[in-house]
Design an enzyme around this catalytic site. Structure first.
Site, PDB file in Angstrom:
ATOM      1  N   GLU A 205       2.233  -5.912 -35.536  1.00 29.97           N
ATOM      2  CA  GLU A 205       1.307  -5.643 -36.636  1.00 29.97           C
ATOM      3  C   GLU A 205       1.091  -6.946 -37.392  1.00 29.97           C
ATOM      4  O   GLU A 205       2.043  -7.627 -37.777  1.00 29.97           O
ATOM      5  CB  GLU A 205       1.870  -4.571 -37.571  1.00 29.97           C
ATOM      6  CG  GLU A 205       0.932  -4.261 -38.735  1.00 29.97           C
ATOM      7  CD  GLU A 205       1.463  -3.163 -39.646  1.00 29.97           C
ATOM      8  OE1 GLU A 205       0.832  -2.913 -40.690  1.00 29.97           O
ATOM      9  OE2 GLU A 205       2.518  -2.568 -39.322  1.00 29.97           O
ATOM     10  N   ASN A 263      -4.724  -4.109 -39.889  1.00 34.06           N
ATOM     11  CA  ASN A 263      -5.119  -3.096 -40.867  1.00 34.06           C
ATOM     12  C   ASN A 263      -6.563  -3.332 -41.273  1.00 34.06           C
ATOM     13  O   ASN A 263      -6.962  -4.468 -41.530  1.00 34.06           O
ATOM     14  CB  ASN A 263      -4.217  -3.170 -42.095  1.00 34.06           C
ATOM     15  CG  ASN A 263      -2.781  -2.815 -41.766  1.00 34.06           C
ATOM     16  OD1 ASN A 263      -2.458  -1.654 -41.566  1.00 34.06           O
ATOM     17  ND2 ASN A 263      -1.914  -3.814 -41.684  1.00 34.06           N
ATOM     18  N   GLU A 295      -5.758  -0.362 -37.457  1.00 32.15           N
ATOM     19  CA  GLU A 295      -4.960   0.648 -38.153  1.00 32.15           C
ATOM     20  C   GLU A 295      -5.707   1.117 -39.400  1.00 32.15           C
ATOM     21  O   GLU A 295      -6.060   0.315 -40.260  1.00 32.15           O
ATOM     22  CB  GLU A 295      -3.592   0.088 -38.547  1.00 32.15           C
ATOM     23  CG  GLU A 295      -2.694  -0.209 -37.364  1.00 32.15           C
ATOM     24  CD  GLU A 295      -1.260  -0.494 -37.777  1.00 32.15           C
ATOM     25  OE1 GLU A 295      -0.934  -0.303 -38.973  1.00 32.15           O
ATOM     26  OE2 GLU A 295      -0.468  -0.902 -36.917  1.00 32.15           O
ATOM     27  N   ASP A 325      -2.362   4.978 -39.718  1.00 29.60           N
ATOM     28  CA  ASP A 325      -1.149   4.435 -40.320  1.00 29.60           C
ATOM     29  C   ASP A 325      -0.597   5.415 -41.356  1.00 29.60           C
ATOM     30  O   ASP A 325      -1.338   6.244 -41.907  1.00 29.60           O
ATOM     31  CB  ASP A 325      -1.490   3.098 -40.994  1.00 29.60           C
ATOM     32  CG  ASP A 325      -0.277   2.253 -41.268  1.00 29.60           C
ATOM     33  OD1 ASP A 325       0.808   2.589 -40.757  1.00 29.60           O
ATOM     34  OD2 ASP A 325      -0.405   1.254 -41.986  1.00 29.60           O
ATOM     35  N   GLU A 382       7.648   3.965 -38.009  1.00 27.85           N
ATOM     36  CA  GLU A 382       7.756   2.790 -38.873  1.00 27.85           C
ATOM     37  C   GLU A 382       9.047   2.864 -39.690  1.00 27.85           C
ATOM     38  O   GLU A 382       9.569   3.942 -39.958  1.00 27.85           O
ATOM     39  CB  GLU A 382       6.564   2.711 -39.833  1.00 27.85           C
ATOM     40  CG  GLU A 382       5.225   2.514 -39.158  1.00 27.85           C
ATOM     41  CD  GLU A 382       4.104   2.366 -40.169  1.00 27.85           C
ATOM     42  OE1 GLU A 382       3.627   1.230 -40.351  1.00 27.85           O
ATOM     43  OE2 GLU A 382       3.700   3.372 -40.766  1.00 27.85           O
TER      44      GLU A 382
END
Length: 434
Positions: A205, A263, A295, A325, A382
């Site tokens: 990420e 993101n 995401e 997410d 996560e």
């Protein structure tokens, strides 16, 4: 004045945004009011979706009657309506409209022996014709609505050209953001995504860090707030995407074939340049779009916006992966999850970090795993910090994860080194920050 007989006849978000552009082109000024029905999920939970829809339809029709034929109404999402006021840019007038709205809806609505008094969060944005941009206009309205929801004493907030909070601190942040972009002060860090069975790094990420000339490496929260305030989120977002493609090209030279997750902000999802920009970056860096995962936060992914769905469908058709997410953190509308084509669900870290102590957390993760299996998409955990959490996730059948047990977000050179060595687990620090 004609009344809507069904919610389906009220313009959806995509059609409504298009109508805003058309009205702005023929108006000297324009204002947009976003009206969120407070705690409406309680109504649908108690009375069912069909009764909830009846109340929403009545709210829309009463708003139209209240403000008259000169305004137009659209349905932004499930319980959020948009109202366009053409040839209006006076915030004092818009506040009066808000007060009229609240006063009017003190009269309850009735259905089959049930009464409902509607209360609202209201965000307003005003613009004049020579300073109108549809993407930033709608984005600022959503920022105003978000602020209205966060206000402690009054559920109303307006953003105007004269009300940009240009305090010394805000202006300094704007200057910081422009300098950070111009002088390469921003940097991507990479948090590894790991195969929970083999502990092999399968992705990462991308997370933004700010190399401040005085304060060192900072989390970029203030910069992101400045970007939102000054309509620079797209600029910041596209900078991040380009850096991700540059990283992919460097990893390709090193023969490290992994997927990078980025993101993406709501502003970019409503920007019609998103798909062309990604396509251009893919061609410029000779990297396939299948190596990029976008995401989305749960509230954006589940917004029921046709524009969002159109963008996501087009991106997936080009090979881009889409993940949700922080799944489970917000109000998960499972009907929208059912209808949305996804490649991954990322379980919010709050369910993972207390996995050993709370059996319900395990049940929630198992439910997410069942949903992921049915949708044929990957489920990613996560916030993994302990070996015990890793063992439980393996038992459940979650195959991918990230967290401090493996590595925090690290600079590129450290990340490359991590991919080329065996991950050692069992003595990892507690996660201190999100």
């Amino acid at each position: 004045m004609s009344q809507h007989t069904s919610l389906a006849t009220i313009p959806n978000r995509y059609a409504f945004i298009d109508s805003i552009s058309k009205q702005a082109s023929r108006s000297a000024s324009i204002s947009l009011m976003l009206v969120d029905v407070v705690r409406f999920s309680d109504v649908t939970t108690s009375l069912g979706i069909h009764i909830g829809d009846r109340f929403l339809l009545e709210i829309a029709n009463r708003i139209q009657l209240l403000f008259g034929q000169s305004v137009s109404i659209g349905r932004i999402s499930g319980d959020v309506f948009g109202i366009v006021f053409p040839n209006e840019s006076n915030e004092v007038v818009m506040r009066q409209m808000f007060e009229r709205l609240v006063e009017h809806f003190k009269t309850p609505m009735h259905y089959d022996g049930t009464a409902f008094i509607a209360d609202f969060n209201v965000g307003v944005v005003c613009s004049i014709k020579n300073d109108f941009d549809i993407t930033s206009f709608v984005s600022r309205a959503e920022t105003a609505l978000k602020q209205a929801k966060e206000n402690k004493y009054e559920n109303y907030f307006a953003l105007t050209k004269l009300d940009k909070t240009d305090t010394g601190r805000s202006l300094a942040l704007k200057a910081d953001l422009k300098r950070a972009l111009a002088q390469n002060e921003l940097e991507l860090y990479y948090q590894p995504k790991v195969d929970l069975t083999t502990l092999e790094v399968v992705g990462a990420e991308c997370l933004l860090r700010w190399n401040h000339p005085l304060d060192g490496v900072l989390f970029p929260g203030p910069l992101i707030e400045a970007a939102e305030s000054y309509n620079m989120m797209s600029e910041l977002g596209y900078w991040t995407l380009e850096q991700a493609f540059r990283t992919l090209a460097e990893l390709d030279v090193l023969r490290i074939p992994i997927v990078l997750s980025v993101n993406i902000s709501p502003t970019q999802l409503y920007d019609n340049q998103l798909v062309p920009t990604l396509t251009m970056l893919s061609q410029s860096y000779a990297m396939p779009l299948s190596l990029i995962e976008l995401e989305l936060t749960e509230d954006v992914a589940l917004s029921n916006s046709l524009m969002v769905k159109k963008q996501l469908d087009e991106l997936r058709s080009l090979g881009v992966s889409i993940s949700v997410d922080d799944f489970g953190k917000g109000y998960s509308n499972l009907a929208y999850i059912r209808d949305l084509d996804l490649d991954a669900l990322k379980i919010d870290k709050s369910f993972v970090m207390e996995l050993e102590a709370h059996p319900v957390n395990r049940a929630i993760i198992e439910a997410a795993k069942v949903i992921g299996h049915a949708k044929e998409c990957c489920v990613v955990a996560e916030g993994i910090e302990t070996v015990e959490q890793l063992h439980i996730l393996r038992e459940i059948g979650v195959t991918q994860g990230q967290g401090y047990l493996f590595s925090r977000a690290i600079p590129f050179d450290d990340f490359v080194q991590l991919t080329q060595q065996e991950i050692i687990i069992g003595n990892s620090p507690r996660r201190a920050q999100a």
